[in-house]
Design a protein around this motif. Structure first.
Motif, PDB file in Angstrom:
ATOM      1  N   ASP A 144      24.249   7.784 102.426  1.00 23.68           N
ATOM      2  CA  ASP A 144      23.431   7.133 101.612  1.00 23.68           C
ATOM      3  C   ASP A 144      22.049   6.337 102.559  1.00 23.68           C
ATOM      4  O   ASP A 144      21.047   6.595 101.989  1.00 23.68           O
ATOM      5  N   ALA A 145      22.502   5.827 103.486  1.00 22.60           N
ATOM      6  CA  ALA A 145      21.582   5.069 104.482  1.00 22.60           C
ATOM      7  C   ALA A 145      20.720   6.370 105.155  1.00 22.60           C
ATOM      8  O   ALA A 145      19.548   6.246 105.329  1.00 22.60           O
ATOM      9  N   ALA A 146      21.321   7.461 105.512  1.00 18.95           N
ATOM     10  CA  ALA A 146      20.575   8.506 106.199  1.00 18.95           C
ATOM     11  C   ALA A 146      19.534   9.270 105.037  1.00 18.95           C
ATOM     12  O   ALA A 146      18.490   9.515 105.360  1.00 18.95           O
ATOM     13  N   SER A 147      20.176   9.377 103.913  1.00 19.14           N
ATOM     14  CA  SER A 147      19.334  10.125 102.758  1.00 19.14           C
ATOM     15  C   SER A 147      18.020   8.928 102.602  1.00 19.14           C
ATOM     16  O   SER A 147      16.898   9.725 102.431  1.00 19.14           O
ATOM     17  N   ASP A 148      18.251   7.598 102.553  1.00 25.17           N
ATOM     18  CA  ASP A 148      17.117   6.774 102.201  1.00 25.17           C
ATOM     19  C   ASP A 148      16.046   6.555 103.542  1.00 25.17           C
ATOM     20  O   ASP A 148      14.802   6.784 103.416  1.00 25.17           O
ATOM     21  N   VAL A 149      16.648   6.878 104.600  1.00 17.84           N
ATOM     22  CA  VAL A 149      15.676   6.868 105.950  1.00 17.84           C
ATOM     23  C   VAL A 149      15.021   8.385 105.844  1.00 17.84           C
ATOM     24  O   VAL A 149      13.598   8.203 106.057  1.00 17.84           O
ATOM     25  N   LEU A 150      15.597   9.381 105.497  1.00 20.80           N
ATOM     26  CA  LEU A 150      14.938  10.705 105.439  1.00 20.80           C
ATOM     27  C   LEU A 150      13.862  10.682 104.458  1.00 20.80           C
ATOM     28  O   LEU A 150      12.818  11.175 104.630  1.00 20.80           O
ATOM     29  N   ARG A 151      14.093   9.999 103.242  1.00 13.31           N
ATOM     30  CA  ARG A 151      13.151  10.174 102.152  1.00 13.31           C
ATOM     31  C   ARG A 151      12.206   9.413 102.667  1.00 13.31           C
ATOM     32  O   ARG A 151      10.978   9.506 102.181  1.00 13.31           O
TER      33      ARG A 151
END
Length: 130
Positions: free
Chosen positions: A36-43
Motif C-alpha cells: 500500500d505504501a509503495a503504491s502510494d509513493v509510486l503514484r
C-alpha cells in the motif's frame, strides 16, 4: 546504475517459536502495508512527472486525459519454518496516448529510472511506515 529497474522489497526475518522471536509479527499484514505504501509513493512520484497542464487525477484535464498508472505486484514466497521470506516486485505501467472513443487506454512499461530512483522510493516507503 542508471539502468531502468522495478521497485523491489525483500521482506525477511527470523522466527523462533521457542524464544518467541518475531512470533507476533504478521507477515501478511507487513506485506499489505508495504504494498500500500509503495503504491502510494509510486503514484505520487508518477503524478509529479506529469507534463505541465495536468492538474490532479482523472480524465478531462487540459490537453486530454490525465495519464494513468497501473501497478502490477509480484509476490514471491520462500518461507521456512524458522524464517519468513517474501519478495515484492512492483512493476509500473503508464497509459500511453489518449483514449480512443469508448476504448481503454494503452499501457506501456514504465520502470524507475535506476537504482537511485528505487532507493528514493524505498526511503519514502520507510518514512511513510514510520
Amino acid at each position: 546504475q542508471g539502468l531502468p529497474c522495478w521497485s523491489y522489497f525483500d521482506l525477511e526475518y527470523d522466527v523462533d517459536t521457542t524464544s518467541g522471536l518475531n512470533s507476533q509479527v504478521d507477515g501478511n499484514e507487513l506485506t499489505r502495508r508495504i504494498i500500500d505504501a509503495a503504491s502510494d509513493v509510486l503514484r505520487e512520484s508518477f503524478e509529479m512527472s506529469w507534463p505541465a497542464g495536468f492538474s490532479g487525477r482523472g480524465p478531462g484535464r487540459e490537453g486530454g486525459d490525465a495519464p494513468q498508472l497501473r501497478i502490477e505486484v509480484l509476490v514471491l514466497d520462500s518461507h521456512r519454518t524458522n524464517k519468513f521470506s517474501r519478495h515484492l516486485l512492483l512493476r509500473t505501467h503508464a497509459s500511453q496516448g489518449s483514449r480512443e472513443e469508448g476504448g481503454e487506454p494503452r499501457f506501456r512499461a514504465a520502470p524507475l529510472s535506476g537504482s537511485e530512483h528505487a532507493g528514493r522510493v524505498a526511503r519514502a516507503v520507510t518514512v511513510r511506515l514510520g
